[in-house]
Design a protein around this motif. Structure first.
Motif, mmCIF file in Angstrom:
data_model
loop_
_atom_site.group_PDB
_atom_site.id
_atom_site.type_symbol
_atom_site.label_atom_id
_atom_site.label_comp_id
_atom_site.label_asym_id
_atom_site.label_seq_id
_atom_site.Cartn_x
_atom_site.Cartn_y
_atom_site.Cartn_z
ATOM 1 N N TYR A 126 15.121 -3.629 63.781
ATOM 2 C CA TYR A 126 15.665 -2.635 62.855
ATOM 3 C C TYR A 126 14.783 -2.515 61.611
ATOM 4 C CZ TYR A 126 18.944 -0.335 59.674
ATOM 5 O OH TYR A 126 19.529 0.527 58.777
ATOM 6 N N GLN A 127 14.395 -3.636 61.035
ATOM 7 C CA GLN A 127 13.568 -3.615 59.832
ATOM 8 C C GLN A 127 12.175 -3.046 60.105
ATOM 9 O OE1 GLN A 127 13.625 -7.421 57.772
ATOM 10 N NE2 GLN A 127 15.781 -7.724 58.307
ATOM 11 N N ALA A 128 11.630 -3.316 61.287
ATOM 12 C CA ALA A 128 10.306 -2.791 61.634
ATOM 13 C C ALA A 128 10.329 -1.276 61.808
ATOM 14 C CB ALA A 128 9.797 -3.462 62.904
ATOM 15 N N SER A 152 17.795 -7.695 64.100
ATOM 16 C CA SER A 152 17.469 -7.488 62.690
ATOM 17 C C SER A 152 15.996 -7.190 62.491
ATOM 18 C CB SER A 152 17.873 -8.725 61.885
ATOM 19 O OG SER A 152 17.495 -8.593 60.529
ATOM 20 N N ALA A 153 15.139 -7.925 63.184
ATOM 21 C CA ALA A 153 13.693 -7.736 63.014
ATOM 22 C C ALA A 153 13.254 -6.367 63.527
ATOM 23 C CB ALA A 153 12.934 -8.838 63.734
ATOM 24 N N GLN A 205 12.450 0.907 60.315
ATOM 25 C CA GLN A 205 12.893 1.635 59.125
ATOM 26 C C GLN A 205 11.795 2.445 58.441
ATOM 27 O OE1 GLN A 205 15.988 2.348 58.731
ATOM 28 N NE2 GLN A 205 16.889 0.923 57.281
ATOM 29 N N PRO A 206 10.600 1.906 58.183
ATOM 30 C CA PRO A 206 9.577 2.688 57.474
ATOM 31 C C PRO A 206 9.013 3.852 58.285
ATOM 32 C CG PRO A 206 9.117 0.319 57.369
ATOM 33 C CD PRO A 206 10.164 0.523 58.412
ATOM 34 N N THR A 227 7.754 -8.689 68.893
ATOM 35 C CA THR A 227 9.129 -8.839 68.419
ATOM 36 C C THR A 227 9.494 -10.325 68.439
ATOM 37 O OG1 THR A 227 10.208 -8.746 70.587
ATOM 38 C CG2 THR A 227 9.674 -6.634 69.521
ATOM 39 N N ARG A 245 20.686 -11.976 67.345
ATOM 40 C CA ARG A 245 20.763 -11.288 66.054
ATOM 41 C C ARG A 245 19.428 -11.307 65.327
ATOM 42 N NH1 ARG A 245 26.269 -13.179 65.922
ATOM 43 N NH2 ARG A 245 25.590 -15.194 65.094
#
Length: 494
Positions: free
Chosen positions: A344-346, A341-342, A348-349, A395, A337
């Motif tokens: 996905y956040q990377a 999460s990491a 997004q921008p 990652t 997880r």
């Protein structure tokens, strides 16, 4: 379909003339690129042949999708160190393509109906760390190194194209470029009908572990894992990936590893992996990695979170039980997880949308199985695959969380020059498409010696002995390809 040498030559000379006009007009180097259909039975034949006598070659294959890229020679390259390396490569590629003369003669000739990798590509990779400091082990492998191959063979299923790339300089006479290019093209047809033949087996050869002070011993590495677990439990960080290396040598000393045989073994035993081999002068960095970092095609991106590992079972029932343990393990699910999460956040921008499944799946490889969660999205306009590579690397599956703290500890305590291990390696084309994998399950081959790398994700519930055993499973992929199974070596030697 066979290519007529006359068609080769007429089209090539026309492109050279256009490029010379542009070079004179813009006072800069101009890339020409010509892609045509060709008949080649096996790209590995081209990679392992010494016929071209080049010191720069690469091999890239995903057996499951039946795609192969083979690059021979160098039309142009970029090599650099430092923290701005991702954007520097981006800018270099953009400028090179600005006035390039590109022609593809294959679109209507391919029978598979699938997207085909052709035209000029930039192939290479990055070092794990952005520092300019490196040990002698990774000499010749800088912070970033990418090449536009002189000759690119691209195969998808039954279709193959060859792309010839060349740099026209403003001050070079046209007739000299014509003579050189026609000579190279005349050599292309020679290898078309050859098929790769593995070298003779050498049952008398032995592999020996060489004690090397640049690597932690097994006991010291397990102690480092123990210290890291304590730090995580005390709240200093959430996760860290610790790697280790071993160096092996062929005996007798006159023997040399055959890169063609190594790659041939990897491709036939790791159909779910990305098979890669990259040459720098007389050394090769090669491996079979299961981890895709990022793939882009027509603005759609695909990536994966790969974290949480276990060995394969000896029977179907045992294999399924181990997989069930993976899917139910609190420790491994937590580790997984973190990575999902990491990533996905990377993303997004850089993306208009990103989606993924809430529950991981099982990815089975020859000797290891992993938890995997695929992710997909749409890339924002004006963003590139190298923007994604920069945002994702490293990652948590190869670095840790939080990233800055984990990398600091890795630099200080791991006692391993990772070089290009666990780093992004792959390609990008002239149309915004590309593919990068994380260079795991890998080895640096240098004549009679090979340096192997493996790592594990450490979290609060990690057990040092179990993590050590996990590195031994992971060494096995490369160890087998070098000619010996890990079971034939005493575990204390690893």
């Amino acid at each position: 379909m066979k290519v007529l040498p006359g068609l080769f030559q007429d089209t090539l000379l026309r492109l050279l003339q256009q490029a010379h006009k542009r070079a004179e007009q813009h006072k800069k180097d101009i890339l020409i690129s010509l892609t045509v259909p060709i008949t080649v039975r096996d790209g590995l034949t081209l990679f392992s042949s010494n016929r071209y006598q080049q010191d720069s070659q690469f091999f890239w294959e995903h057996p499951q999708t039946q795609r192969t890229l083979v690059g021979i020679g160098c039309a142009t390259r970029i090599q650099l160190d430092g923290g701005s390396r991702f954007q520097a490569v981006n800018a270099y590629w953009k400028e090179l393509l600005q006035h390039a003369v590109i022609q593809e003669e294959h679109t209507l000739s391919l029978s598979s109906g699938q997207a085909h990798i052709s035209g000029p590509i930039l192939f290479g990779g990055f070092a794990f760390h952005e520092t300019e400091e490196k040990s002698a082990l990774w000499e010749g492998f800088p912070g970033a190194s990418f090449v536009v191959p002189l000759i690119l063979f691209s195969t998808h299923k039954e279709d193959t194209t060859v792309t010839f790339n060349y740099i026209v300089k403003p001050d070079t006479a046209l007739y000299r470029d014509e003579d050189y290019c026609v000579t190279i093209f005349s050599q292309l047809l020679v290898l078309q009908e050859e098929t790769y033949t593995p070298g003779a087996s050498h049952p008398e050869r032995e592999l020996l572990i060489k004690r090397d002070k640049q690597f932690l011993t097994a006991d010291d590495w397990k102690q480092l894992v123990s210290q890291s677990v304590q730090s995580i439990r005390q709240g200093e960080y959430q996760k860290i990936v610790l790697a280790r290396g071993i160096k092996i040598e062929l005996q007798p000393a006159t023997e040399r590893f055959n890169i063609g045989d190594i790659v041939n073994h990897l491709r036939h035993h790791h159909s779910n992996a990305y098979i890669f081999a990259l040459q720098h002068e007389k050394r090769y960095f090669c491996g079979a990695t299961p981890e895709l970092l990022i793939n882009t095609h027509n603005g759609t991106i695909h990536t994966m979170a790969l974290a949480g590992s276990a060995p394969r079972g000896q029977t179907l029932a045992e294999d399924q039980n181990i997989a069930m343990h993976l899917l139910q393990s609190k420790k491994l699910l937590e580790e997984h997880r973190f990575v999902v999460s990491a990533i996905y956040q990377a993303l997004q921008p850089l993306c208009a949308s990103v989606s993924y499944s809430e529950n991981p799946e099982i990815l089975r490889l020859e000797n290891v199985q992993h938890l995997i969660t695929p992710l997909a999205g749409k890339l924002l306009p004006m963003r590139t695959i190298l923007d994604l590579v920069e945002a994702l690397h490293p990652t948590p599956a190869v670095g840790g969380l939080p990233q800055k703290k984990a990398l600091e500890i890795i630099r200080q305590e791991e006692k391993l020059d990772r070089g290009w291990y666990a780093s992004p390696i792959g390609w990008l084309d002239a149309y915004g498409n590309g593919e990068f994998a994380v260079a795991l399950r890998s080895s640096l081959i240098d004549g009679q010696s090979a340096t192997l790398f493996a790592g594990c994700g450490i979290v609060a519930d990690s057990d040092p002995e179990e993590e050590y055993k996990e590195t031994c499973w992971k060494f096995q992929a490369m160890m087998n390809s070098l000619g010996v199974g890990i079971s034939t070596l005493p575990q204390q030697d690893l």
